[in-house]
Design a protein around this motif. Structure first.
Motif, PDB file in Angstrom:
ATOM      1  N   THR A   9      31.101  -1.597 -28.638  1.00 38.38           N
ATOM      2  CA  THR A   9      30.407  -0.540 -27.891  1.00 38.38           C
ATOM      3  C   THR A   9      29.411  -1.110 -26.881  1.00 38.38           C
ATOM      4  O   THR A   9      28.889  -0.373 -26.058  1.00 38.38           O
ATOM      5  CB  THR A   9      29.657   0.413 -28.848  1.00 38.38           C
ATOM      6  OG1 THR A   9      28.676  -0.335 -29.574  1.00 38.38           O
ATOM      7  CG2 THR A   9      30.603   1.099 -29.806  1.00 38.38           C
ATOM      8  N   THR A  12      30.623  -1.117 -21.540  1.00 36.95           N
ATOM      9  CA  THR A  12      30.766   0.221 -20.962  1.00 36.95           C
ATOM     10  C   THR A  12      32.241   0.550 -20.782  1.00 36.95           C
ATOM     11  O   THR A  12      33.000  -0.265 -20.239  1.00 36.95           O
ATOM     12  CB  THR A  12      30.073   0.290 -19.591  1.00 36.95           C
ATOM     13  OG1 THR A  12      28.702  -0.100 -19.734  1.00 36.95           O
ATOM     14  CG2 THR A  12      30.149   1.692 -18.994  1.00 36.95           C
ATOM     15  N   PRO A  13      32.725   1.713 -21.223  1.00 33.47           N
ATOM     16  CA  PRO A  13      34.138   2.069 -21.023  1.00 33.47           C
ATOM     17  C   PRO A  13      34.503   2.121 -19.539  1.00 33.47           C
ATOM     18  O   PRO A  13      33.692   2.535 -18.701  1.00 33.47           O
ATOM     19  CB  PRO A  13      34.239   3.458 -21.660  1.00 33.47           C
ATOM     20  CG  PRO A  13      33.108   3.521 -22.628  1.00 33.47           C
ATOM     21  CD  PRO A  13      31.992   2.724 -22.012  1.00 33.47           C
ATOM     22  N   GLN A  14      35.714   1.724 -19.210  1.00 35.29           N
ATOM     23  CA  GLN A  14      36.165   1.741 -17.817  1.00 35.29           C
ATOM     24  C   GLN A  14      36.073   3.133 -17.207  1.00 35.29           C
ATOM     25  O   GLN A  14      35.674   3.298 -16.055  1.00 35.29           O
ATOM     26  CB  GLN A  14      37.614   1.248 -17.729  1.00 35.29           C
ATOM     27  CG  GLN A  14      37.792  -0.225 -17.966  1.00 35.29           C
ATOM     28  CD  GLN A  14      39.230  -0.673 -17.780  1.00 35.29           C
ATOM     29  OE1 GLN A  14      40.158   0.138 -17.720  1.00 35.29           O
ATOM     30  NE2 GLN A  14      39.433  -1.980 -17.697  1.00 35.29           N
ATOM     31  N   GLU A  16      34.072   5.464 -17.816  1.00 38.08           N
ATOM     32  CA  GLU A  16      32.699   5.923 -17.602  1.00 38.08           C
ATOM     33  C   GLU A  16      32.087   5.318 -16.347  1.00 38.08           C
ATOM     34  O   GLU A  16      31.467   6.009 -15.546  1.00 38.08           O
ATOM     35  CB  GLU A  16      31.860   5.541 -18.831  1.00 38.08           C
ATOM     36  CG  GLU A  16      30.418   5.998 -18.789  1.00 38.08           C
ATOM     37  CD  GLU A  16      29.673   5.579 -20.049  1.00 38.08           C
ATOM     38  OE1 GLU A  16      28.563   5.017 -19.930  1.00 38.08           O
ATOM     39  OE2 GLU A  16      30.212   5.802 -21.161  1.00 38.08           O
ATOM     40  N   TRP A  21      31.511  -1.675 -16.332  1.00 41.09           N
ATOM     41  CA  TRP A  21      32.448  -2.314 -17.265  1.00 41.09           C
ATOM     42  C   TRP A  21      32.726  -3.743 -16.832  1.00 41.09           C
ATOM     43  O   TRP A  21      32.689  -4.674 -17.654  1.00 41.09           O
ATOM     44  CB  TRP A  21      33.756  -1.520 -17.321  1.00 41.09           C
ATOM     45  CG  TRP A  21      34.868  -2.282 -18.001  1.00 41.09           C
ATOM     46  CD1 TRP A  21      35.115  -2.347 -19.340  1.00 41.09           C
ATOM     47  CD2 TRP A  21      35.844  -3.126 -17.371  1.00 41.09           C
ATOM     48  NE1 TRP A  21      36.196  -3.176 -19.582  1.00 41.09           N
ATOM     49  CE2 TRP A  21      36.660  -3.668 -18.400  1.00 41.09           C
ATOM     50  CE3 TRP A  21      36.115  -3.474 -16.040  1.00 41.09           C
ATOM     51  CZ2 TRP A  21      37.725  -4.536 -18.128  1.00 41.09           C
ATOM     52  CZ3 TRP A  21      37.164  -4.342 -15.777  1.00 41.09           C
ATOM     53  CH2 TRP A  21      37.955  -4.855 -16.815  1.00 41.09           C
ATOM     54  N   ASP A 279      40.521  -4.220 -20.465  1.00 43.29           N
ATOM     55  CA  ASP A 279      40.477  -2.870 -21.020  1.00 43.29           C
ATOM     56  C   ASP A 279      39.131  -2.660 -21.707  1.00 43.29           C
ATOM     57  O   ASP A 279      38.226  -3.495 -21.566  1.00 43.29           O
ATOM     58  CB  ASP A 279      41.650  -2.632 -21.980  1.00 43.29           C
ATOM     59  CG  ASP A 279      41.716  -3.662 -23.111  1.00 43.29           C
ATOM     60  OD1 ASP A 279      40.652  -4.187 -23.506  1.00 43.29           O
ATOM     61  OD2 ASP A 279      42.815  -3.944 -23.610  1.00 43.29           O
ATOM     62  N   ASP A 280      38.996  -1.575 -22.430  1.00 47.80           N
ATOM     63  CA  ASP A 280      37.700  -1.254 -23.033  1.00 47.80           C
ATOM     64  C   ASP A 280      37.312  -2.208 -24.160  1.00 47.80           C
ATOM     65  O   ASP A 280      36.177  -2.171 -24.642  1.00 47.80           O
ATOM     66  CB  ASP A 280      37.692   0.193 -23.541  1.00 47.80           C
ATOM     67  CG  ASP A 280      37.642   1.193 -22.398  1.00 47.80           C
ATOM     68  OD1 ASP A 280      37.338   0.767 -21.266  1.00 47.80           O
ATOM     69  OD2 ASP A 280      37.896   2.392 -22.631  1.00 47.80           O
TER      70      ASP A 280
END
Length: 482
Positions: A9, A12-14, A16, A21, A279-280
């Motif tokens: 966590t 940062t998610p892509q 978002e 990210w 990726d995330d």
């Protein structure tokens, strides 16, 4: 387990914030750090090793085609730039100048190399006298400086690393063959080594290299839909030869100007690779350039630890002898789950797990970073199975990137369609263009997209200009770009 989840966590998610990210990933994976000099970065060992693997393979391809490496000074006299008007106009805003040295003002300002056409042109004028001296096929690995206002690590920095090829030929035919040969080498390398699908084509006049007759490029799509120019090859005609008096006595005993080319790729390939495949969970590195291709993680209770680590070391040596870049993480102060997340985040293509039960059965477990597939294999087939999974990972990475591009590639026929495409979606647009600079500029003003190239093999041929409605001279790929 809670600690393992927390580790992921921190990225940062892509979906978002893609830019955030990207910065999170390259920092968390320890590829680089910011330097105290604005716009310049420090390549940490993993980041630089990726570049080394790129260099190794490109060098092999360059030398196979007769090119040799050389090195030229990074300081370029101002007068050299004045000799090729288009060239200086193209680079002037980005040039840093040295005006003082040893406490004295210099008689002539020295530019810090933004590219080397002028310096190499000067040297070629001394080295080339006869057709017997041609062709000259030289590549240089170097750093260059372009004082960028907006920077992004690996993608656009004030100082970056690159290779630049500079060749001289008897005639236009040979020079153009060289230009296209190098473009194909770039395409094959980026697709076959970095698993990045690219679009090859010719740049429009407004986008071509300063001083070139024709510029050709390979364009890649990032996961935010933006384009990165991953490599360029330029036919320079006789423009630099005339400017720097690079002449040779021809086979007919006539003094002629040489035809020259230049071509280059840079460390933006590293940034492109991260943006295309990550990726995330973090990085996803193509096996052929990954600093670590296989991470070995011994698993089990303390009472079996020594035996498991002993067998892990034996298997490690097997992989090492086969030329596979492999590491062992046998730390006891972190959990296996933490290690799994750590090396997924760092993009290691294959994980190998070995526990006491695996030892009893003569097996071990391979896990793909890309698909997550777990495969139980016989230890006696270790090398072949690992090599097969590395190849599978590469192929899956390329196919995924290709599918993403296909899913985000749109055909548009009007400016309104392109506006909607750029505002509501992410990706590339294929459109007709009449050839006028006015229409090209209007597309950029109204959509934020620039022409990437005129593709050699478009999916369709457009008949009408997207802007003015007149007959289209070219079918063009447009996109927002880094």
């Amino acid at each position: 387990m809670a600690k393992d989840k927390q580790f992921v966590t921190e990225i940062t998610p892509q979906g978002e914030d893609f830019s955030r990210w990207y910065i999170d990933v390259i920092k968390k994976a320890d590829l680089m750090d910011y330097s105290p000099v604005r716009g310049c970065i420090v390549f940490k060992p993993d980041g630089f090793e990726i570049w080394e693997h790129i260099q190794e393979e490109m060098n092999r391809r360059f030398k196979e085609t007769g090119h040799r490496n050389a090195y030229f000074p990074m300081f370029i006299p101002e007068s050299f730039f004045q000799k090729e008007k288009d060239h200086i106009e193209g680079f002037n805003p980005e040039l840093p100048w040295v005006t003082e040295a040893g406490g004295d003002q210099l008689e002539e300002r020295l530019a810090i190399r933004p590219t080397s056409e002028t310096m190499i042109g000067h040297m070629y004028s001394k080295w080339i006298q006869s057709y017997r001296d041609l062709p000259v096929l030289i590549n240089q690995w170097a750093n260059v400086v372009r004082w960028e206002k907006r920077t992004l690590p690996f993608i656009r920095t004030s100082e970056f690393l690159w290779q630049e090829g500079h060749t001289a030929h008897e005639n236009e035919t040979e020079a153009r063959e060289e230009t296209m040969q190098m473009l194909e080498i770039y395409r094959d390398f980026v697709e076959g080594y970095l698993a990045i699908p690219v679009i090859t084509g010719q740049k429009t006049p407004s986008e071509r290299f300063a001083g070139a007759v024709d510029t050709y490029s390979i364009e890649a799509m990032m996961k935010d839909g933006r384009a990165v120019q991953a490599g360029t090859s330029h036919y320079l005609g006789t423009k630099f030869a005339v400017a720097f008096e690079i002449q040779y006595l021809s086979r007919d005993n006539v003094l002629e100007y040489v035809h020259t080319t230049s071509w280059g790729t840079s460390t933006r390939l590293i940034g492109s690779m991260i943006m295309v495949h990550g990726d995330d969970r973090g990085l996803a590195l193509p096996p052929k350039v990954a600093p670590t291709q296989v991470i070995m993680i011994p698993i089990g209770p303390p009472k079996t630890r020594e035996a498991v680590i002993g067998r892990t070391d034996e298997l490690f040596k097997e992989l090492k002898r086969a030329g596979i870049r492999v590491r062992v993480d046998d730390r006891s102060d972190v959990t296996p789950g933490w290690k799994f997340n750590e090396y997924e985040m760092r993009g290691v293509p294959v994980r190998l797990e070995l526990g006491p039960r695996d030892m009893e059965n003569g097996v071990c477990v391979l896990v793909s970073r890309i698909s997550g597939e777990k495969k139980v294999i016989q230890q006696e087939n270790l090398v072949e199975e690992v090599q097969a999974m590395l190849e599978q990972v590469h192929n899956e990475m390329f196919e995924r990137a290709l599918k993403f591009r296909e899913d985000h590639f749109y055909s548009v026929d009007t400016l309104d369609e392109m506006k909607a495409s750029m505002e509501e979606k992410r990706g590339f647009a294929l459109a007709g263009w009449c050839g006028s600079e006015e229409c090209e500029s209007k597309v950029k003003e109204e959509t934020g997209a620039t022409s990437r190239n005129i593709p050699f093999n478009p999916a369709e041929t457009k008949q009408v200009c997207i802007c003015c409605g007149k007959p289209a001279e070219h079918t063009v790929v447009f996109a927002k770009a880094y």
